[in-house]
Motif scaffolding. Structure first.
Motif, mmCIF file in Angstrom:
data_model
loop_
_atom_site.group_PDB
_atom_site.id
_atom_site.type_symbol
_atom_site.label_atom_id
_atom_site.label_comp_id
_atom_site.label_asym_id
_atom_site.label_seq_id
_atom_site.Cartn_x
_atom_site.Cartn_y
_atom_site.Cartn_z
ATOM 1 N N GLU A 148 -9.824 7.963 -9.233
ATOM 2 C CA GLU A 148 -8.765 7.877 -10.234
ATOM 3 C C GLU A 148 -8.323 6.439 -10.496
ATOM 4 O O GLU A 148 -7.916 6.107 -11.606
ATOM 5 N N SER A 149 -8.372 5.593 -9.474
ATOM 6 C CA SER A 149 -7.860 4.233 -9.643
ATOM 7 C C SER A 149 -8.485 3.317 -8.607
ATOM 8 O O SER A 149 -8.782 3.740 -7.487
ATOM 9 N N LEU A 150 -8.683 2.070 -9.002
ATOM 10 C CA LEU A 150 -9.226 1.044 -8.111
ATOM 11 C C LEU A 150 -8.388 -0.220 -8.275
ATOM 12 O O LEU A 150 -8.182 -0.684 -9.394
ATOM 13 N N ARG A 151 -7.897 -0.744 -7.155
ATOM 14 C CA ARG A 151 -7.051 -1.940 -7.202
ATOM 15 C C ARG A 151 -7.509 -2.943 -6.160
ATOM 16 O O ARG A 151 -7.984 -2.583 -5.082
ATOM 17 N N MET A 179 -8.717 2.406 -3.215
ATOM 18 C CA MET A 179 -9.246 3.409 -4.130
ATOM 19 C C MET A 179 -8.429 4.691 -3.997
ATOM 20 O O MET A 179 -8.222 5.207 -2.903
ATOM 21 N N ALA A 180 -7.963 5.191 -5.137
ATOM 22 C CA ALA A 180 -7.227 6.458 -5.189
ATOM 23 C C ALA A 180 -8.142 7.531 -5.758
ATOM 24 O O ALA A 180 -8.811 7.317 -6.769
ATOM 25 N N CYS A 181 -8.155 8.684 -5.093
ATOM 26 C CA CYS A 181 -9.029 9.781 -5.494
ATOM 27 C C CYS A 181 -8.226 11.081 -5.524
ATOM 28 O O CYS A 181 -7.145 11.181 -4.950
ATOM 29 N N THR A 182 -8.784 12.072 -6.186
ATOM 30 C CA THR A 182 -8.207 13.413 -6.159
ATOM 31 C C THR A 182 -9.290 14.434 -5.852
ATOM 32 O O THR A 182 -10.464 14.214 -6.149
ATOM 33 N N ARG A 183 -8.870 15.516 -5.230
ATOM 34 C CA ARG A 183 -9.761 16.665 -5.036
ATOM 35 C C ARG A 183 -9.512 17.642 -6.168
ATOM 36 O O ARG A 183 -8.390 18.136 -6.332
ATOM 37 N N HIS A 224 -4.422 14.388 -3.080
ATOM 38 C CA HIS A 224 -4.736 12.980 -3.293
ATOM 39 C C HIS A 224 -5.337 12.380 -2.021
ATOM 40 O O HIS A 224 -4.869 12.652 -0.920
ATOM 41 N N VAL A 225 -6.338 11.535 -2.190
ATOM 42 C CA VAL A 225 -7.001 10.859 -1.072
ATOM 43 C C VAL A 225 -7.039 9.368 -1.374
ATOM 44 O O VAL A 225 -7.459 8.967 -2.468
ATOM 45 N N PHE A 226 -6.622 8.567 -0.407
ATOM 46 C CA PHE A 226 -6.539 7.124 -0.602
ATOM 47 C C PHE A 226 -7.357 6.397 0.462
ATOM 48 O O PHE A 226 -7.256 6.704 1.649
ATOM 49 N N ARG A 245 0.829 -1.199 0.000
ATOM 50 C CA ARG A 245 0.000 0.000 0.000
ATOM 51 C C ARG A 245 0.870 1.258 0.000
ATOM 52 O O ARG A 245 0.511 2.271 -0.625
ATOM 53 N N LEU A 246 2.021 1.206 0.678
ATOM 54 C CA LEU A 246 2.921 2.352 0.687
ATOM 55 C C LEU A 246 3.417 2.675 -0.713
ATOM 56 O O LEU A 246 3.390 3.847 -1.146
ATOM 57 N N GLU A 247 3.879 1.672 -1.443
ATOM 58 C CA GLU A 247 4.409 1.921 -2.787
ATOM 59 C C GLU A 247 3.310 2.330 -3.751
ATOM 60 O O GLU A 247 3.546 3.126 -4.664
ATOM 61 N N TRP A 248 2.102 1.801 -3.543
ATOM 62 C CA TRP A 248 0.969 2.193 -4.382
ATOM 63 C C TRP A 248 0.651 3.676 -4.178
ATOM 64 O O TRP A 248 0.431 4.418 -5.142
ATOM 65 N N ILE A 249 0.646 4.109 -2.932
ATOM 66 C CA ILE A 249 0.401 5.525 -2.625
ATOM 67 C C ILE A 249 1.531 6.383 -3.193
ATOM 68 O O ILE A 249 1.290 7.396 -3.868
ATOM 69 N N ASN A 250 2.757 5.980 -2.949
ATOM 70 C CA ASN A 250 3.915 6.774 -3.364
ATOM 71 C C ASN A 250 4.016 6.885 -4.885
ATOM 72 O O ASN A 250 4.490 7.892 -5.407
ATOM 73 N N ALA A 251 3.575 5.862 -5.584
ATOM 74 C CA ALA A 251 3.624 5.897 -7.050
ATOM 75 C C ALA A 251 2.633 6.908 -7.613
ATOM 76 O O ALA A 251 2.884 7.530 -8.654
ATOM 77 N N ARG A 252 1.504 7.093 -6.938
ATOM 78 C CA ARG A 252 0.478 8.003 -7.424
ATOM 79 C C ARG A 252 0.652 9.417 -6.872
ATOM 80 O O ARG A 252 0.189 10.383 -7.486
#
Length: 233
Positions: free
Chosen positions: A201-204, A227-231, A146-148, A37-44
């Motif tokens: 933005e993304s769903l994994r 789920m990755a989101c943006t404001r 970004h909101v995760f 989850r850390l690398e997924w967040i950091n990549a986005r």
């Protein structure tokens, strides 16, 4: 106590707080999935130099790992015992994290729009009103931030894997860790997100192989998902 909290849930995790940083304890799954989850967040949303808030931080596993990536991190929770453990570990590791005993909604009122990145992982399925937490997360994010989220889907497969399998068969988690009725489908979370003014933005999916005891990110969101989101600006 903030209305959007279940005292029994807080008590349940508080009683285990002293074991939070033991990778062989009930929290082993969190330790195992944290690098993913850390690398997924950091990549986005590259974390170096970012102002980050971790909602429902517990003992600080994700909070501290994001700080190691160079972020300025605030972790919030409603368990005093978990926050004491998080504070102590931060002192021992030398990785600075600001921890606060405060509800997400109250924090949103105090520091609205103050964070580049907002995380809320494995927490929505433990509160009475997950939509309220999503709204608070959206309010805490800066425009363009970004909101995760991560949580558990609600269907027969997720009940079999996350409750029967993880709690009763494999005994990866204590019995009673999860309440199936509080699981959230991706469609429901997407609706909360859109209603809060965020964009998906993304769903994994997050999968587990009981033979290798390894987790992996994939496209199967039927059990655990992120789920990755943006404001919007």
């Amino acid at each position: 106590m903030n209305a959007n909290a279940d005292p029994l849930e807080i008590q349940k995790f508080s009683e285990l707080a002293h074991r939070w940083w033991d990778p062989t304890s009930e929290f082993r799954p969190l330790h195992d999935i944290n690098p993913l989850r850390l690398e997924w967040i950091n990549a986005r949303a590259p974390l170096a130099g970012k102002n980050v808030i971790d909602i429902g931080c517990g003992g600080g596993i994700l909070s501290e790992s994001m700080a190691r990536k160079g972020a300025t991190v605030t972790g919030i929770d409603l368990s005093k015992k978990a926050l004491r453990v998080a504070d102590l570990h931060s002192l021992e590791s030398g990785v600075p994290v600001r921890y606060k005993l405060i509800a997400a909604e109250e924090m949103a009122a105090q520091e609205a729009g103050g964070f580049d990145v907002v995380t809320c992982m494995e927490m929505l399925e433990h509160v009475p009103d997950p939509g309220g937490i999503v709204r608070a997360a959206a309010a805490l994010a800066k425009p363009g931030g970004h909101v995760f989220f991560s949580t558990l889907n609600r269907n027969p497969k997720s009940y079999l894997h996350a409750v029967i399998g993880a709690e009763y068969v494999l005994r990866m988690l204590p019995r009673g860790t999860h309440d199936y009725d509080k699981f959230i489908t991706p469609a429901e979370l997407s609706q909360y997100v859109r209603s809060a003014g965020l964009q998906v933005e993304s769903l994994r999916g997050l999968g587990y192989n009981p033979l290798t005891r390894l987790y992996s990110l994939n496209n199967d969101t039927s059990v655990n998902y992120l789920m990755a989101c943006t404001r919007p600006l």
